[in-house]
Design a protein around this motif. Structure first.
Motif, mmCIF file in Angstrom:
data_model
loop_
_atom_site.group_PDB
_atom_site.id
_atom_site.type_symbol
_atom_site.label_atom_id
_atom_site.label_comp_id
_atom_site.label_asym_id
_atom_site.label_seq_id
_atom_site.Cartn_x
_atom_site.Cartn_y
_atom_site.Cartn_z
ATOM 1 N N LEU A 145 -7.169 -5.716 2.042
ATOM 2 C CA LEU A 145 -6.153 -4.675 2.221
ATOM 3 C C LEU A 145 -4.968 -4.987 1.301
ATOM 4 C CD1 LEU A 145 -5.502 -2.169 3.944
ATOM 5 C CD2 LEU A 145 -4.550 -3.696 5.669
ATOM 6 N N ALA A 146 -4.606 -4.026 0.451
ATOM 7 C CA ALA A 146 -3.580 -4.270 -0.569
ATOM 8 C C ALA A 146 -2.180 -4.308 0.036
ATOM 9 C CB ALA A 146 -3.647 -3.186 -1.634
ATOM 10 N N VAL A 147 -1.397 -5.309 -0.345
ATOM 11 C CA VAL A 147 0.031 -5.310 -0.036
ATOM 12 C C VAL A 147 0.669 -4.250 -0.940
ATOM 13 C CG1 VAL A 147 2.157 -6.664 -0.176
ATOM 14 C CG2 VAL A 147 0.041 -7.757 0.587
ATOM 15 N N ASN A 148 1.621 -3.485 -0.411
ATOM 16 C CA ASN A 148 2.306 -2.495 -1.246
ATOM 17 C C ASN A 148 3.322 -3.220 -2.134
ATOM 18 O OD1 ASN A 148 4.079 -0.548 -2.344
ATOM 19 N ND2 ASN A 148 3.423 0.909 -0.769
ATOM 20 N N LEU A 149 2.870 -3.550 -3.330
ATOM 21 C CA LEU A 149 3.710 -4.363 -4.221
ATOM 22 C C LEU A 149 4.852 -3.566 -4.839
ATOM 23 C CD1 LEU A 149 1.126 -6.671 -6.032
ATOM 24 C CD2 LEU A 149 2.492 -7.134 -4.003
ATOM 25 N N GLU A 150 4.706 -2.241 -4.882
ATOM 26 C CA GLU A 150 5.817 -1.419 -5.378
ATOM 27 C C GLU A 150 7.021 -1.586 -4.446
ATOM 28 O OE1 GLU A 150 5.299 2.824 -5.040
ATOM 29 O OE2 GLU A 150 6.476 3.204 -6.844
ATOM 30 N N GLU A 151 6.745 -1.532 -3.142
ATOM 31 C CA GLU A 151 7.816 -1.732 -2.153
ATOM 32 C C GLU A 151 8.354 -3.157 -2.221
ATOM 33 O OE1 GLU A 151 9.243 0.447 -0.039
ATOM 34 O OE2 GLU A 151 8.114 1.985 -1.128
ATOM 35 N N LEU A 152 7.430 -4.111 -2.329
ATOM 36 C CA LEU A 152 7.861 -5.512 -2.371
ATOM 37 C C LEU A 152 8.731 -5.773 -3.602
ATOM 38 C CD1 LEU A 152 7.767 -8.399 -1.213
ATOM 39 C CD2 LEU A 152 5.700 -8.797 -2.560
ATOM 40 N N LYS A 153 8.344 -5.165 -4.726
ATOM 41 C CA LYS A 153 9.079 -5.431 -5.965
ATOM 42 C C LYS A 153 10.509 -4.910 -5.916
ATOM 43 C CE LYS A 153 8.850 -5.226 -11.002
ATOM 44 N NZ LYS A 153 9.479 -6.535 -11.213
ATOM 45 N N GLY A 172 -11.038 -4.823 -6.821
ATOM 46 C CA GLY A 172 -11.509 -3.454 -6.558
ATOM 47 C C GLY A 172 -10.680 -2.754 -5.487
ATOM 48 N N GLY A 173 -9.824 -3.482 -4.816
ATOM 49 C CA GLY A 173 -8.929 -2.871 -3.825
ATOM 50 C C GLY A 173 -7.724 -2.258 -4.524
ATOM 51 N N TYR A 174 -7.030 -1.360 -3.842
ATOM 52 C CA TYR A 174 -5.843 -0.736 -4.442
ATOM 53 C C TYR A 174 -4.956 -0.122 -3.365
ATOM 54 C CZ TYR A 174 -8.523 3.614 -3.789
ATOM 55 O OH TYR A 174 -9.250 4.648 -3.254
ATOM 56 N N PHE A 175 -3.714 0.188 -3.768
ATOM 57 C CA PHE A 175 -2.874 1.026 -2.909
ATOM 58 C C PHE A 175 -2.406 2.223 -3.734
ATOM 59 C CE2 PHE A 175 1.470 0.312 -4.470
ATOM 60 C CZ PHE A 175 1.351 -0.886 -5.181
ATOM 61 N N ASP A 177 0.635 4.391 -5.039
ATOM 62 C CA ASP A 177 2.078 4.190 -5.197
ATOM 63 C C ASP A 177 2.860 5.475 -4.892
ATOM 64 O OD1 ASP A 177 2.063 5.862 -7.399
ATOM 65 O OD2 ASP A 177 2.279 4.261 -8.887
ATOM 66 N N SER A 178 4.180 5.402 -5.044
ATOM 67 C CA SER A 178 5.041 6.530 -4.632
ATOM 68 C C SER A 178 4.812 7.769 -5.494
ATOM 69 C CB SER A 178 6.509 6.108 -4.688
ATOM 70 O OG SER A 178 6.833 5.711 -6.008
ATOM 71 N N LYS A 179 4.178 7.587 -6.664
ATOM 72 C CA LYS A 179 3.886 8.757 -7.509
ATOM 73 C C LYS A 179 2.456 9.264 -7.306
ATOM 74 C CE LYS A 179 7.162 7.374 -11.101
ATOM 75 N NZ LYS A 179 7.333 5.914 -10.893
ATOM 76 N N GLY A 180 1.782 8.691 -6.297
ATOM 77 C CA GLY A 180 0.418 9.111 -5.999
ATOM 78 C C GLY A 180 -0.629 8.449 -6.884
ATOM 79 N N LYS A 181 -0.222 7.413 -7.631
ATOM 80 C CA LYS A 181 -1.157 6.731 -8.541
ATOM 81 C C LYS A 181 -1.811 5.525 -7.867
ATOM 82 C CE LYS A 181 -0.731 5.380 -12.815
ATOM 83 N NZ LYS A 181 -0.101 4.743 -13.972
ATOM 84 N N LYS A 182 -3.103 5.312 -8.219
ATOM 85 C CA LYS A 182 -3.817 4.132 -7.740
ATOM 86 C C LYS A 182 -3.258 2.881 -8.416
ATOM 87 C CE LYS A 182 -8.608 5.483 -6.926
ATOM 88 N NZ LYS A 182 -9.995 5.240 -7.319
ATOM 89 N N GLN A 183 -2.950 1.871 -7.652
ATOM 90 C CA GLN A 183 -2.515 0.591 -8.227
ATOM 91 C C GLN A 183 -3.500 -0.482 -7.786
ATOM 92 O OE1 GLN A 183 -0.164 0.118 -10.406
ATOM 93 N NE2 GLN A 183 0.931 2.067 -10.311
ATOM 94 N N ASN A 184 -4.342 -0.897 -8.724
ATOM 95 C CA ASN A 184 -5.371 -1.891 -8.399
ATOM 96 C C ASN A 184 -4.765 -3.238 -8.046
ATOM 97 O OD1 ASN A 184 -7.382 -0.099 -8.962
ATOM 98 N ND2 ASN A 184 -7.754 -0.875 -11.037
ATOM 99 N N ALA A 301 -7.917 1.208 8.798
ATOM 100 C CA ALA A 301 -8.811 1.722 7.759
ATOM 101 C C ALA A 301 -7.995 2.450 6.698
ATOM 102 C CB ALA A 301 -9.840 2.665 8.376
ATOM 103 N N ALA A 302 -7.522 1.716 5.701
ATOM 104 C CA ALA A 302 -6.682 2.323 4.664
ATOM 105 C C ALA A 302 -7.513 2.631 3.428
ATOM 106 C CB ALA A 302 -5.555 1.367 4.301
ATOM 107 N N GLU A 303 -7.112 3.663 2.674
ATOM 108 C CA GLU A 303 -7.743 3.935 1.388
ATOM 109 C C GLU A 303 -7.508 2.710 0.492
ATOM 110 O OE1 GLU A 303 -6.387 7.409 -0.777
ATOM 111 O OE2 GLU A 303 -7.591 6.804 -2.521
#
Ligand SMILES: *Cc1c(COP(=O)(O)O)cnc(C)c1O
Length: 393
Positions: A145-153, A172-175, A177-184, A301-303
């Motif tokens: 499960l991906a940590v939201n690194l955008e928030e952490l940063k 292969g995991g991702y979250f 981001d705030s712009k709706g983009k996949k961040q691997n 169960a997160a995307e």
């Protein structure tokens, strides 16, 4: 089929995780054994290039294992005995140990009760209370499960901390981001450095093995040097050049190289990584559906979940674990909170310091999760969990 045979089949041991080795994998390794290079050959660069493409980052450095990857990261970022680094108590000990290798102090920060990941609000509290105390943070994409690194940063930028993402569970995991983009996981768009492990229970297996990913040329160059004794043969980097034999040792480095045999296995395994992820998601969806009416907690169960682990919470964890063992189903507990391991207790950490992590530890159990887990074997696991809950009612 005689009952004897069907019984011996049904009692086949089921581990919590295992590698998937194909004939192509075996051929890839055998080809290296017949070649001129067993280590530091062409497979290393091939593996690094393909892994960087897979993750979506600029640079990748193959190393001996995930622990060596973590150590090289703390070295490259200059961790020393005057520094404090934050990490989660729910991880493998190596995520914290890499700070100790450089003499730094590990500060644990409690988890979120739903995701089991390090809680960003609690980190903010720590930083607010003591704005100049910390040098860096090591978030862990626990279970896949991906940590939201955008928030952490946002936080680490405000307080001047670096980030090493421990993505061992999450290739292969991702979250999103705030712009709706996949961040691997491991793409280093937000982290300074990220690390992976290729231990046989992880997504990609090379026996022992690890990878560091980054977008920083400066850190990349430093990692290359530190991976191989601090020695360079690059004329552009040397102070002088006495001849073809000449090299310079410029830093105190290590031998943390991966062999070409392992890299070839990695390249071959990487080509099937997406297949493995699809199967892991299928297995998780079936557990979710089949276990939801039993008195256990299924995982968030997160995307973008890479499902290295499928962790349930049970009020009867020890009995359930023992019961499943009698059925030849070998579950595991991930993890004993790192802060209460005896080594860390010597620094003053104790039971009670991280209530949510400790409560999680009392209940957590990792059910079998690996791409080659058959439908029949997963049914056996589900039936056994159900049977246990019927007997305790
Ligand atoms: C496996 C793992 C490591 C260590 O990797 P090794 O290759 O076994 O040294 C570090 N952190 C996490 C979260 C892991 O799961």
């Amino acid at each position: 089929m005689s009952t004897q045979i069907s019984q011996s089949i049904s009692m086949k041991p089921i581990p919590y995780g295992r590698q998937h080795i194909t004939e192509e994998d075996i051929k890839a390794v055998a080809d290296v054994l017949r070649s001129d290079f067993l280590t530091q050959g062409p497979q290393i660069e091939e593996f690094e290039k393909k892994f960087a493409e897979y993750i979506g980052c600029k640079y990748a450095v193959a190393v001996a294992n995930g622990t060596a990857a973590l150590h090289l990261c703390t070295l490259a970022l200059g961790v020393d005995s005057s520094q404090k680094v934050i990490t989660t108590p729910i991880t493998f000990a190596a995520s914290a140990n890499c700070v100790r290798y450089c003499g730094g102090e590990v500060v644990f920060s409690d988890i979120d009760s739903k995701s089991y990941l390090i809680d960003l609000n609690k980190i903010e509290d720590l930083l607010k209370k003591n704005p100049n105390a910390y040098k860096g943070i090591i978030p862990v994409d626990f279970m896949g499960l991906a940590v939201n690194l955008e928030e952490l940063k946002k936080l680490t930028d405000k307080y001047g901390l670096w980030i090493i993402e421990d993505a061992c569970h999450a290739p292969g995991g991702y979250f999103i981001d705030s712009k709706g983009k996949k961040q691997n996981c491991g793409n280093s768009n937000f982290a300074d450095l990220a690390i992976f492990s290729f231990h046989p229970v992880k997504h990609i297996a090379t026996g022992e093995g690890g990878m560091i990913t980054t977008n920083s040329k400066q850190l990349y160059d430093k990692l290359l040097l530190l991976r191989t004794h601090g020695i360079t043969k690059n004329p552009a980097l040397m102070h002088k050049n006495d001849g073809g034999w000449y090299y310079e040792m410029q830093e105190l480095g290590y031998n943390y190289r991966l062999s070409d045999m392992q890299a070839a296995l990695g390249v071959s395994q990487l080509s099937r990584a997406d297949e493995g992820l699809v199967r892991r998601k299928e297995i998780a969806a079936k557990y979710d559906a089949e276990l939801k009416n039993i008195l256990i907690t299924t995982p968030l169960a997160a995307e973008g979940h890479a499902y290295h682990l499928y962790v349930i919470l049970s009020e009867h964890r020890k009995n359930l674990y023992d019961f499943l063992r009698t059925k030849n189903i070998f579950c595991q507990v991930h993890y004993i909170p790192v802060h209460i391991l005896p080594y860390y207790q010597q620094f003053g950490w104790k039971n009670g310091d991280m209530p949510l992590a400790e409560n999680y530890y009392d209940k957590c159990l990792s059910l079998p999760m690996y791409p080659t887990l058959s439908d029949e074997d997963q049914d056996r696991v589900i039936e056994a969990v159900r049977e246990f809950y019927v007997t305790i009612k």
